[in-house]
Design a protein around this motif. Structure first.
Motif, PDB file in Angstrom:
ATOM      1  N   THR A 129       0.804  -1.221   0.000  1.00 32.32           N
ATOM      2  CA  THR A 129       0.000   0.000   0.000  1.00 32.32           C
ATOM      3  C   THR A 129       0.841   1.277   0.000  1.00 32.32           C
ATOM      4  OG1 THR A 129      -0.125  -0.176   2.417  1.00 32.32           O
ATOM      5  CG2 THR A 129      -1.962  -1.091   1.147  1.00 32.32           C
ATOM      6  N   THR A 130       2.133   1.171   0.234  1.00 33.78           N
ATOM      7  CA  THR A 130       3.018   2.335   0.254  1.00 33.78           C
ATOM      8  C   THR A 130       3.322   2.795  -1.166  1.00 33.78           C
ATOM      9  OG1 THR A 130       4.991   0.948   0.209  1.00 33.78           O
ATOM     10  CG2 THR A 130       4.090   1.521   2.384  1.00 33.78           C
ATOM     11  N   PRO A 131       3.829   4.023  -1.327  1.00 37.26           N
ATOM     12  CA  PRO A 131       4.222   4.472  -2.669  1.00 37.26           C
ATOM     13  C   PRO A 131       5.219   3.528  -3.341  1.00 37.26           C
ATOM     14  CG  PRO A 131       4.102   6.346  -1.205  1.00 37.26           C
ATOM     15  CD  PRO A 131       3.901   5.127  -0.351  1.00 37.26           C
ATOM     16  N   LYS A 132       6.199   3.052  -2.579  1.00 37.89           N
ATOM     17  CA  LYS A 132       7.172   2.121  -3.151  1.00 37.89           C
ATOM     18  C   LYS A 132       6.506   0.813  -3.548  1.00 37.89           C
ATOM     19  CE  LYS A 132      10.618   0.445  -0.535  1.00 37.89           C
ATOM     20  NZ  LYS A 132      11.966   0.356   0.089  1.00 37.89           N
ATOM     21  N   MET A 159      25.999  -3.437  -9.035  1.00 38.24           N
ATOM     22  CA  MET A 159      24.652  -2.886  -8.946  1.00 38.24           C
ATOM     23  C   MET A 159      24.537  -1.658  -9.851  1.00 38.24           C
ATOM     24  SD  MET A 159      23.815  -3.309  -4.852  1.00 38.24           S
ATOM     25  CE  MET A 159      25.212  -2.315  -4.304  1.00 38.24           C
ATOM     26  N   LEU A 160      23.393  -1.510 -10.482  1.00 39.80           N
ATOM     27  CA  LEU A 160      23.153  -0.395 -11.385  1.00 39.80           C
ATOM     28  C   LEU A 160      21.926   0.375 -10.927  1.00 39.80           C
ATOM     29  CD1 LEU A 160      23.774   1.085 -14.081  1.00 39.80           C
ATOM     30  CD2 LEU A 160      22.228  -0.554 -15.194  1.00 39.80           C
ATOM     31  N   GLY A 161      22.086   1.678 -10.682  1.00 34.23           N
ATOM     32  CA  GLY A 161      20.959   2.505 -10.278  1.00 34.23           C
ATOM     33  C   GLY A 161      20.039   2.781 -11.451  1.00 34.23           C
ATOM     34  N   MET A 162      18.740   2.597 -11.228  1.00 36.96           N
ATOM     35  CA  MET A 162      17.752   2.791 -12.291  1.00 36.96           C
ATOM     36  C   MET A 162      16.873   4.022 -12.075  1.00 36.96           C
ATOM     37  SD  MET A 162      18.255   0.335 -14.455  1.00 36.96           S
ATOM     38  CE  MET A 162      16.767   0.433 -15.450  1.00 36.96           C
ATOM     39  N   ALA A 163      16.604   4.365 -10.818  1.00 36.15           N
ATOM     40  CA  ALA A 163      15.697   5.489 -10.542  1.00 36.15           C
ATOM     41  C   ALA A 163      15.773   5.880  -9.075  1.00 36.15           C
ATOM     42  CB  ALA A 163      14.259   5.126 -10.905  1.00 36.15           C
ATOM     43  N   TRP A 164      15.408   7.128  -8.811  1.00 33.79           N
ATOM     44  CA  TRP A 164      15.237   7.630  -7.444  1.00 33.79           C
ATOM     45  C   TRP A 164      13.738   7.650  -7.149  1.00 33.79           C
ATOM     46  CZ3 TRP A 164      19.506   9.423  -4.495  1.00 33.79           C
ATOM     47  CH2 TRP A 164      20.708   9.589  -5.197  1.00 33.79           C
ATOM     48  N   TRP A 165      13.318   6.960  -6.107  1.00 34.03           N
ATOM     49  CA  TRP A 165      11.912   6.968  -5.680  1.00 34.03           C
ATOM     50  C   TRP A 165      11.818   7.674  -4.333  1.00 34.03           C
ATOM     51  CZ3 TRP A 165       9.570   1.410  -6.763  1.00 34.03           C
ATOM     52  CH2 TRP A 165       9.471   1.221  -8.147  1.00 34.03           C
ATOM     53  N   PRO A 166      11.213   8.848  -4.273  1.00 32.15           N
ATOM     54  CA  PRO A 166      11.128   9.581  -3.012  1.00 32.15           C
ATOM     55  C   PRO A 166      10.094   9.012  -2.045  1.00 32.15           C
ATOM     56  CG  PRO A 166       9.950  10.759  -4.712  1.00 32.15           C
ATOM     57  CD  PRO A 166      10.624   9.607  -5.395  1.00 32.15           C
ATOM     58  N   GLN A 207      15.254  -1.478 -23.139  1.00 31.32           N
ATOM     59  CA  GLN A 207      14.418  -0.319 -23.440  1.00 31.32           C
ATOM     60  C   GLN A 207      13.054  -0.445 -22.766  1.00 31.32           C
ATOM     61  OE1 GLN A 207      15.362   2.402 -24.891  1.00 31.32           O
ATOM     62  NE2 GLN A 207      13.361   3.428 -24.917  1.00 31.32           N
ATOM     63  N   ILE A 208      12.491  -1.641 -22.772  1.00 37.19           N
ATOM     64  CA  ILE A 208      11.207  -1.885 -22.116  1.00 37.19           C
ATOM     65  C   ILE A 208      11.302  -1.573 -20.628  1.00 37.19           C
ATOM     66  CG2 ILE A 208       9.620  -3.714 -21.364  1.00 37.19           C
ATOM     67  CD1 ILE A 208      10.021  -4.982 -24.150  1.00 37.19           C
ATOM     68  N   ILE A 209      12.361  -2.065 -19.987  1.00 42.65           N
ATOM     69  CA  ILE A 209      12.537  -1.836 -18.557  1.00 42.65           C
ATOM     70  C   ILE A 209      12.759  -0.355 -18.274  1.00 42.65           C
ATOM     71  CG2 ILE A 209      14.143  -2.203 -16.633  1.00 42.65           C
ATOM     72  CD1 ILE A 209      14.379  -5.088 -17.480  1.00 42.65           C
ATOM     73  N   THR A 210      13.558   0.307 -19.098  1.00 46.50           N
ATOM     74  CA  THR A 210      13.832   1.736 -18.909  1.00 46.50           C
ATOM     75  C   THR A 210      12.550   2.559 -19.005  1.00 46.50           C
ATOM     76  OG1 THR A 210      16.071   1.493 -19.797  1.00 46.50           O
ATOM     77  CG2 THR A 210      15.130   3.712 -19.768  1.00 46.50           C
ATOM     78  N   GLU A 211      11.731   2.270 -20.010  1.00 48.15           N
ATOM     79  CA  GLU A 211      10.471   2.993 -20.178  1.00 48.15           C
ATOM     80  C   GLU A 211       9.507   2.716 -19.025  1.00 48.15           C
ATOM     81  OE1 GLU A 211       9.018   1.857 -23.994  1.00 48.15           O
ATOM     82  OE2 GLU A 211      10.533   2.993 -25.118  1.00 48.15           O
ATOM     83  N   ALA A 212       9.449   1.448 -18.615  1.00 50.39           N
ATOM     84  CA  ALA A 212       8.557   1.077 -17.511  1.00 50.39           C
ATOM     85  C   ALA A 212       8.994   1.739 -16.211  1.00 50.39           C
ATOM     86  CB  ALA A 212       8.535  -0.442 -17.351  1.00 50.39           C
ATOM     87  N   MET A 213      10.309   1.807 -15.996  1.00 48.71           N
ATOM     88  CA  MET A 213      10.819   2.440 -14.778  1.00 48.71           C
ATOM     89  C   MET A 213      10.503   3.928 -14.762  1.00 48.71           C
ATOM     90  SD  MET A 213      12.215   1.914 -11.889  1.00 48.71           S
ATOM     91  CE  MET A 213      12.693   0.195 -12.129  1.00 48.71           C
ATOM     92  N   GLU A 231       5.127   6.894  -8.751  1.00 47.85           N
ATOM     93  CA  GLU A 231       5.548   6.826  -7.348  1.00 47.85           C
ATOM     94  C   GLU A 231       5.680   8.211  -6.736  1.00 47.85           C
ATOM     95  OE1 GLU A 231       8.059   6.600  -3.809  1.00 47.85           O
ATOM     96  OE2 GLU A 231       8.448   7.731  -5.651  1.00 47.85           O
ATOM     97  N   ARG A 232       6.257   9.134  -7.487  1.00 44.74           N
ATOM     98  CA  ARG A 232       6.453  10.480  -6.958  1.00 44.74           C
ATOM     99  C   ARG A 232       5.132  11.188  -6.698  1.00 44.74           C
ATOM    100  NH1 ARG A 232      11.736  12.692 -10.448  1.00 44.74           N
ATOM    101  NH2 ARG A 232      13.180  11.088  -9.671  1.00 44.74           N
TER     102      ARG A 232
END
Length: 339
Positions: free
Chosen positions: A48-51, A148-155, A265-271, A278-279
């Motif tokens: 139920t959280t944003p994450k 490890m590869l960073g994909m996104a910042w989720w606040p 590309q699919i993962i990048t777009e989905a992220m 999420e934001r």
């Protein structure tokens, strides 16, 4: 002779089976198009959280865009890996995605302490501008040497002060008080510069510590203050936006390199879509929680003015003197430029 042929045939069949099973971990992206890519996304909070909701959104988009050729399995609430195990699991490619708190990454790259630097970001927009800009993207990539590869910042949101003793409007108001922190180091230095004490406590222990007076106050997002019912044991809230509680979504580099360019590309777009979702959700929940805190009628609320912030920034100069080199002046200056 026939037994030897039979034995050889069995060995070859076993080797073929192992090869097929191991395709998911091979680097180079040499998978047959008919193979389904299984992606395990483990995190430690509720759905139920944003994450939690963003992880499900990511699952939905990846499976839709890939036509079912990529399957995302989301494991919330530490069902697969606990808070302490998830980083090791990601490095071992046991799971392919996690979204730990930014401060969990400080042991690998000290620059991630940036989110704890007091009054570095004026608001959410400034933080997002840094995260999405060159410096934030560069910082995410610094984890590649450890797999490890960073994909996104989720606040999760900005932090604010609460306490049970008095309104906190100036740095002097902190003197003699004791605050809970989620980790030592920089956060201890923050409270020391304000003349306050600090104690590291697990999140689950905070309410009781506030209730019995082990600590006088704490720092958290509106949503955490609300859902943890701190209004029952805290009389004063200062809207300060002084620090961040955010996450970095990570994937395993070996897994990432095993994907085809189309799959990446699919993962990048989905992220990207999941991050926007999420934001927005994090901001909505924090705004709703602030209204819920006000509605209790139990908490006196004060919002820092620009003059107030300037006074705090001045008082906290020793923290910047101690930690700018540890974090990197490049990142600190890039963050300041986003305000």
């Amino acid at each position: 002779m026939s037994k030897i042929k039979t034995f050889i045939a069995i060995i070859m069949a076993v080797m073929l089976t192992l090869t097929l099973v191991g395709c998911g971990g091979d680097s180079g992206g040499e998978k047959a198009k008919s193979d389904k890519v299984i992606i395990k996304f483990s995190h430690v909070v509720a759905e139920t959280t944003p994450k939690g909701q963003a992880a499900l959104k990511f699952e939905e988009i990846v499976e839709q865009k890939s036509g079912g050729q990529m399957e995302v399995q989301v494991f919330p609430s530490s069902q697969l890996c606990g808070d302490k195990e998830e980083l090791e699991a990601l490095q071992a490619n046991t799971v392919q995605f996690i979204a730990p708190s930014v401060t969990k990454l400080v042991g690998f790259v000290p620059a991630f302490q940036l989110v704890d630097m007091p009054f570095l970001f004026a608001n959410d927009e400034a933080a997002y501008k840094f995260y999405d800009g060159p410096a934030g993207q560069k910082l995410m990539k610094t984890l590649e040497p450890v797999g490890m590869l960073g994909m996104a910042w989720w606040p999760n949101g900005a932090k604010h002060f609460t306490n049970s003793k008095r309104p906190l409007k100036t740095p002097e108001d902190f003197k003699g008080l004791k605050f809970r922190t989620q980790s030592g180091g920089l956060l201890d230095a923050q409270f020391k510069a304000l003349g306050a004490g600090s104690q590291t406590l697990a999140f689950a222990e905070v309410y009781q510590a506030l209730q019995n007076g082990t600590v006088d106050g704490q720092e958290n997002t509106f949503n955490n203050i609300d859902t943890q019912k701190y209004a029952e044991v805290q009389k004063y809230l200062t809207i300060s936006n002084h620090g961040r509680l955010d996450y970095v979504v990570l994937t395993n580099t070996k897994f990432w390199n095993s994907l085809t360019p189309e799959q990446q590309q699919i993962i990048t777009e989905a992220m990207k879509e999941a991050t926007d979702f999420e934001r927005q959700l994090a901001e909505e929940l924090n705004n709703q929680s602030l209204e819920a805190i006000k509605a209790t009628g139990k908490v006196e609320i004060y919002e820092l003015t620009e003059a107030d912030r300037a006074a705090f920034i001045k008082a906290l100069e020793p923290v910047y003197a101690e930690y700018t080199d540890k974090i990197g002046s490049e990142y600190i200056e890039a963050a300041k430029a986003c305000n």
